[in-house]
Design a protein around this motif. Structure first.
Motif, PDB file in Angstrom:
ATOM      1  N   SER A  16       0.930  -1.243   0.089  1.00  0.00           N
ATOM      2  CA  SER A  16      -0.060   0.046  -0.042  1.00  0.00           C
ATOM      3  C   SER A  16       0.835   1.343   0.044  1.00  0.00           C
ATOM      4  N   LYS A  17       2.143   1.340   0.392  1.00  0.00           N
ATOM      5  CA  LYS A  17       3.059   2.429   0.429  1.00  0.00           C
ATOM      6  C   LYS A  17       3.889   2.461  -0.919  1.00  0.00           C
ATOM      7  N   THR A  53      -8.292  -0.436  -0.771  1.00  0.00           N
ATOM      8  CA  THR A  53      -8.062   0.738   0.401  1.00  0.00           C
ATOM      9  C   THR A  53      -6.866   1.747  -0.217  1.00  0.00           C
ATOM     10  N   SER A  54      -5.941   1.272  -1.044  1.00  0.00           N
ATOM     11  CA  SER A  54      -4.944   2.170  -1.327  1.00  0.00           C
ATOM     12  C   SER A  54      -5.088   2.580  -2.984  1.00  0.00           C
ATOM     13  N   ALA A  93      -1.132   1.234  -6.448  1.00  0.00           N
ATOM     14  CA  ALA A  93      -0.525   0.427  -5.532  1.00  0.00           C
ATOM     15  C   ALA A  93      -0.517  -1.031  -5.671  1.00  0.00           C
TER      16      ALA A  93
END
Length: 115
Positions: A53-54, A88-89, A93
Protein backbone atom coordinates in the motif's frame (compact mmCIF):
# COMPACT_ATOMS: atom_id res chain seq x y z
CA UNK A 1 10.41 -20.05 11.55
CA UNK A 2 11.44 -16.39 11.34
CA UNK A 3 14.64 -15.50 9.61
CA UNK A 4 16.81 -12.98 11.38
CA UNK A 5 17.16 -10.89 8.24
CA UNK A 6 16.40 -7.19 8.21
CA UNK A 7 16.17 -4.93 5.20
CA UNK A 8 16.45 -1.23 4.91
CA UNK A 9 18.91 1.50 4.28
CA UNK A 10 21.57 1.57 6.91
CA UNK A 11 20.77 -1.72 8.64
CA UNK A 12 24.22 -3.20 7.89
CA UNK A 13 25.90 -0.05 9.15
CA UNK A 14 23.72 -0.16 12.25
CA UNK A 15 24.72 -3.75 12.91
CA UNK A 16 28.41 -2.94 12.44
CA UNK A 17 28.59 0.46 14.11
CA UNK A 18 25.75 0.37 16.64
CA UNK A 19 25.30 -3.24 17.75
CA UNK A 20 23.18 -2.25 20.78
CA UNK A 21 20.71 -0.47 18.51
CA UNK A 22 20.65 -3.42 16.12
CA UNK A 23 19.90 -5.72 19.07
CA UNK A 24 16.87 -3.55 19.85
CA UNK A 25 15.65 -4.02 16.28
CA UNK A 26 16.05 -7.79 16.67
CA UNK A 27 14.19 -7.74 19.98
CA UNK A 28 11.39 -5.60 18.55
CA UNK A 29 11.03 -8.04 15.65
CA UNK A 30 10.61 -10.90 18.13
CA UNK A 31 8.02 -8.96 20.12
CA UNK A 32 6.01 -7.92 17.06
CA UNK A 33 6.05 -11.30 15.32
CA UNK A 34 5.28 -13.39 18.41
CA UNK A 35 2.25 -15.25 17.06
CA UNK A 36 0.38 -15.00 20.35
CA UNK A 37 -2.89 -13.75 18.89
CA UNK A 38 -2.40 -13.68 15.14
CA UNK A 39 -0.27 -16.48 13.78
CA UNK A 40 2.99 -15.59 12.05
CA UNK A 41 1.60 -16.34 8.58
CA UNK A 42 -1.24 -13.87 9.10
CA UNK A 43 1.20 -11.28 10.37
CA UNK A 44 3.35 -11.75 7.25
CA UNK A 45 0.29 -11.29 5.02
CA UNK A 46 -0.51 -8.05 6.85
CA UNK A 47 3.09 -6.91 6.31
CA UNK A 48 2.73 -7.57 2.57
CA UNK A 49 -0.41 -5.45 2.47
CA UNK A 50 1.19 -2.58 4.35
CA UNK A 51 4.34 -2.35 2.25
CA UNK A 52 2.37 -2.82 -0.97
CA UNK A 53 0.00 0.00 0.00
CA UNK A 54 3.02 2.29 0.46
CA UNK A 55 4.22 1.59 -3.12
CA UNK A 56 7.46 0.17 -1.71
CA UNK A 57 8.30 -2.41 -4.36
CA UNK A 58 11.58 -3.51 -2.76
CA UNK A 59 10.01 -4.19 0.61
CA UNK A 60 6.96 -5.76 -1.05
CA UNK A 61 9.18 -8.20 -2.92
CA UNK A 62 11.17 -9.06 0.20
CA UNK A 63 8.02 -9.63 2.26
CA UNK A 64 6.46 -11.78 -0.46
CA UNK A 65 9.54 -13.95 -0.94
CA UNK A 66 10.22 -14.38 2.76
CA UNK A 67 6.60 -15.24 3.52
CA UNK A 68 6.55 -17.85 0.74
CA UNK A 69 9.80 -19.41 1.91
CA UNK A 70 9.22 -19.20 5.67
CA UNK A 71 5.55 -20.09 6.07
CA UNK A 72 4.35 -21.27 2.68
CA UNK A 73 2.24 -18.27 1.74
CA UNK A 74 0.72 -18.93 -1.68
CA UNK A 75 0.26 -16.72 -4.71
CA UNK A 76 -3.52 -16.90 -4.17
CA UNK A 77 -3.19 -15.72 -0.56
CA UNK A 78 -1.05 -12.81 -1.69
CA UNK A 79 -3.58 -11.91 -4.36
CA UNK A 80 -6.32 -11.84 -1.70
CA UNK A 81 -4.20 -9.37 0.26
CA UNK A 82 -3.58 -7.31 -2.87
CA UNK A 83 -7.32 -7.10 -3.51
CA UNK A 84 -7.62 -5.38 -0.15
CA UNK A 85 -4.74 -3.09 -1.16
CA UNK A 86 -6.70 -2.24 -4.33
CA UNK A 87 -9.76 -1.33 -2.30
CA UNK A 88 -7.94 0.66 0.37
CA UNK A 89 -4.96 2.17 -1.45
CA UNK A 90 -5.98 2.24 -5.09
CA UNK A 91 -4.98 0.93 -8.47
CA UNK A 92 -1.37 2.23 -8.55
CA UNK A 93 -0.39 0.39 -5.37
CA UNK A 94 -2.23 -2.74 -6.52
CA UNK A 95 -0.63 -2.70 -9.98
CA UNK A 96 2.87 -2.28 -8.59
CA UNK A 97 2.43 -5.14 -6.14
CA UNK A 98 0.95 -7.44 -8.80
CA UNK A 99 3.93 -6.63 -11.01
CA UNK A 100 6.24 -7.59 -8.15
CA UNK A 101 4.40 -10.88 -7.66
CA UNK A 102 4.56 -11.64 -11.39
CA UNK A 103 8.29 -10.87 -11.35
CA UNK A 104 8.82 -13.33 -8.52
CA UNK A 105 6.88 -15.92 -10.46
CA UNK A 106 8.89 -15.30 -13.63
CA UNK A 107 12.22 -15.40 -11.79
CA UNK A 108 11.24 -18.68 -10.18
CA UNK A 109 12.71 -17.34 -6.93
CA UNK A 110 10.40 -19.52 -4.93
CA UNK A 111 9.98 -22.14 -7.63
CA UNK A 112 7.43 -24.78 -6.77
CA UNK A 113 5.94 -22.64 -3.98
CA UNK A 114 4.01 -20.74 -6.66
CA UNK A 115 2.44 -23.85 -8.18
Amino acid sequence: MKEGVFYGKGIKEMKDEFPELYKLVEDLNEIVFDGKVLDYKTQKLIAIGIVASKHNTGATRKQMVSSMKEVGVTKDEIMDVLKVVLLTSGMPAFNRAVKVLKGIEEEKIVGDLLD
